[in-house]
Write a protein that holds these residues in place. Sequence first.
Motif, PDB file in Angstrom:
ATOM      1  N   THR A  68       5.964   0.357 -16.535  1.00 55.04           N
ATOM      2  CA  THR A  68       5.395  -0.258 -15.432  1.00 55.04           C
ATOM      3  C   THR A  68       5.952   0.366 -14.102  1.00 55.04           C
ATOM      4  OG1 THR A  68       6.237  -2.231 -15.655  1.00 55.04           O
ATOM      5  CG2 THR A  68       4.302  -2.286 -16.349  1.00 55.04           C
ATOM      6  N   LYS A 110       1.563   3.591 -10.673  1.00 53.55           N
ATOM      7  CA  LYS A 110       1.278   3.291  -9.103  1.00 53.55           C
ATOM      8  C   LYS A 110       0.920   2.002  -8.765  1.00 53.55           C
ATOM      9  CE  LYS A 110      -0.296   8.235  -8.231  1.00 53.55           C
ATOM     10  NZ  LYS A 110      -1.722   9.098  -7.654  1.00 53.55           N
ATOM     11  N   THR A 111       1.077   1.462  -7.723  1.00 51.92           N
ATOM     12  CA  THR A 111       0.681   0.502  -7.367  1.00 51.92           C
ATOM     13  C   THR A 111      -0.082   0.377  -6.069  1.00 51.92           C
ATOM     14  OG1 THR A 111       2.568  -0.113  -6.129  1.00 51.92           O
ATOM     15  CG2 THR A 111       2.774  -0.747  -8.366  1.00 51.92           C
ATOM     16  N   ASN A 112      -1.172  -0.846  -6.015  1.00 51.17           N
ATOM     17  CA  ASN A 112      -1.948  -1.198  -4.766  1.00 51.17           C
ATOM     18  C   ASN A 112      -1.400  -2.581  -4.431  1.00 51.17           C
ATOM     19  OD1 ASN A 112      -3.512  -1.318  -2.635  1.00 51.17           O
ATOM     20  ND2 ASN A 112      -5.446  -0.928  -3.820  1.00 51.17           N
ATOM     21  N   LEU A 172      -1.153  -5.005  -7.584  1.00 51.77           N
ATOM     22  CA  LEU A 172      -1.933  -4.585  -8.604  1.00 51.77           C
ATOM     23  C   LEU A 172      -1.455  -3.281  -9.096  1.00 51.77           C
ATOM     24  CD1 LEU A 172      -5.583  -5.484  -7.518  1.00 51.77           C
ATOM     25  CD2 LEU A 172      -4.096  -6.803  -9.037  1.00 51.77           C
ATOM     26  N   PHE A 173      -1.220  -3.038 -10.382  1.00 46.18           N
ATOM     27  CA  PHE A 173      -1.104  -1.603 -10.981  1.00 46.18           C
ATOM     28  C   PHE A 173      -2.308  -0.705 -11.074  1.00 46.18           C
ATOM     29  CE2 PHE A 173       2.397  -3.983 -12.925  1.00 46.18           C
ATOM     30  CZ  PHE A 173       3.556  -3.148 -12.240  1.00 46.18           C
ATOM     31  N   SER A 210       7.643   3.173  -6.635  1.00 42.82           N
ATOM     32  CA  SER A 210       8.303   2.099  -6.661  1.00 42.82           C
ATOM     33  C   SER A 210       9.901   2.397  -6.473  1.00 42.82           C
ATOM     34  CB  SER A 210       8.255   1.357  -8.158  1.00 42.82           C
ATOM     35  OG  SER A 210       6.947   0.889  -8.301  1.00 42.82           O
ATOM     36  N   SER A 216       5.409  -8.199  -5.822  1.00 43.38           N
ATOM     37  CA  SER A 216       5.870  -6.969  -5.766  1.00 43.38           C
ATOM     38  C   SER A 216       6.456  -6.250  -7.115  1.00 43.38           C
ATOM     39  CB  SER A 216       6.931  -6.713  -4.600  1.00 43.38           C
ATOM     40  OG  SER A 216       6.322  -7.169  -3.348  1.00 43.38           O
ATOM     41  N   GLY A 249       5.613  -3.681  -9.055  1.00 46.81           N
ATOM     42  CA  GLY A 249       6.283  -2.523  -9.110  1.00 46.81           C
ATOM     43  C   GLY A 249       7.705  -2.351  -8.948  1.00 46.81           C
TER      44      GLY A 249
END
Length: 549
Positions: A318, A322-324, A327-328, A336, A516, A518
């Motif tokens: 993980t 990518k993260t938003n 959320l992944f 990250s 957070s 990520g």
Amino acid sequence: MKINKHLNFWNIISITSLALIFLFLIYPSFSLVSQSFISSTTGKLTLENYIDFFSLPYYFNALKHSLAVCLTTTIFATLIGIPIAYFMGRTNIYFKGFLDLVIMISLLSPPFIGAYSWILLLGRNGWITNLLSPFGIVMPTIYGFTGIVIVFTLKFFPYVYIYTSGALNSIDASLEEASENLGMSRLQRLFTVTFPLVMPSITAGALMVFMTSLADFGTPMLIGEGYKVLPVMIYDEFMSEMGGDATVASTISVIVVACSTLVLFLQKYLISRKNYKMNALRPPKTSILTPSHRILATVFVGVISFIAFLPQLVVIYTSFLKTNGPLFVSGFSLDSYYDIMNKLSSNIYNTFLYSIISILIMLLLGLVLSYIIFKKKNRLAPILDILIMFPYVIPGSVLGIGLLVCFNKRPMLLSGTGFILIVSYVIRKLAYTVRSGTAILHQIDPSIEEASINLGVSPMKTFFKITAVMMGPGIFSGLILSWISTINELSSSIILYTGKTGTIAVAIYTEVIRDSFGTAAALSTILTIISIISILIFKFFSRGNKLNI
């Protein structure tokens, strides 16, 4: 005259060490106990804090919850750890070295990383949960009592494995052969001869599981969801922004230490009732399993090891997603890692700085204190030995509160500094180094030291140039354990840190709390990789020997 100087040197070291232990361990512990008898309203001596604890369900339920978690975890960890120790130590299963490495990494990573990873897997929006839900399959909840026990069991069963496997390899083969000649089957020999002989080691491993579960803060804080245990309650009472009570936190801390001490004495009492002495003149032979049994045993150990190691794989994976926000999303990136280098680089720097300084102090103290305890028969040596082991029964959060209570005002204003973190690390982890130092001293021939002195080398120079060098390989095991556990330390750091002195473990915890995930995964990956490299370095220089916990 040289001998007198030598004796004076060791006496000075003993007295100085004892004074430092009293300052940074006994004094904070005594202050914590004394504060628990102070009324938060009147400031007078009282028993009301203890009366409230045992009479109010809010507090007393936390004690019952802690004991339930610890006892259940200890039972399951023992049931898993013993057969794994037997298969790894006594049979010819496949991939022993690799499986041992996986099990050790599972133990020496922060337990709250496991909790965070299992949230990603089995949480309400977890990957496994979402994968199985269309088929109507409901997995056990990872929150509350069940989740804490699952995480603790998978995290701490290696304690039982390590202690038991070491003892199984120390049994004299003639004892088991004698029982075989009397007509006992292999299963009968296990339960009537083998396991009774290694019972002290089994109970020592179970004791470590119980005490570590009792002291852990991060896991129940992340997945407890209202299932309050004592370490979480200590943190809430001491650090709460909603009007926590430091005297109540002190009271709960004393009760936690009392529970740990009581369990420790109970284990010693049960073991002292029988004589377990034996001489391993003939090491036991490895049982050659049939191909089918060998595969089954390997699968059993491998599956459990994989499940225990799965949290580390999850955080590594993980950390590259990518993260938003929380959320992944699909796709891979190094965002990250860029984020932690930009925002949390000070935490990484602090972790290495404080840990390296702590390890250097532990190296020096471990060498001289183990030598004093083993070689010098002065009156202070037994006292030092007991006090050095005392932090085993003190959770990190309790020690952190004690240090803050004592050193938050002049002339010893240490709160908010990196020094107070270093002090807590040295106090909590020094026992590893001292124990490995005394263990290697049993294997060093005293005649070597005597020969050097007879050739005119002063006893002090003999120690630092010959004895200390010979102790190096043995004490290395304790240093590696101290290093790994120090960089992963959360329970005392979360109490003692400030914005400027945060560590990686603290940053992981705070990032998870802030959703957070990520950056938390990236920081966790750094700790995991450091732990793996540290274990591999130890195995390389020790020629494959196991870490002694």
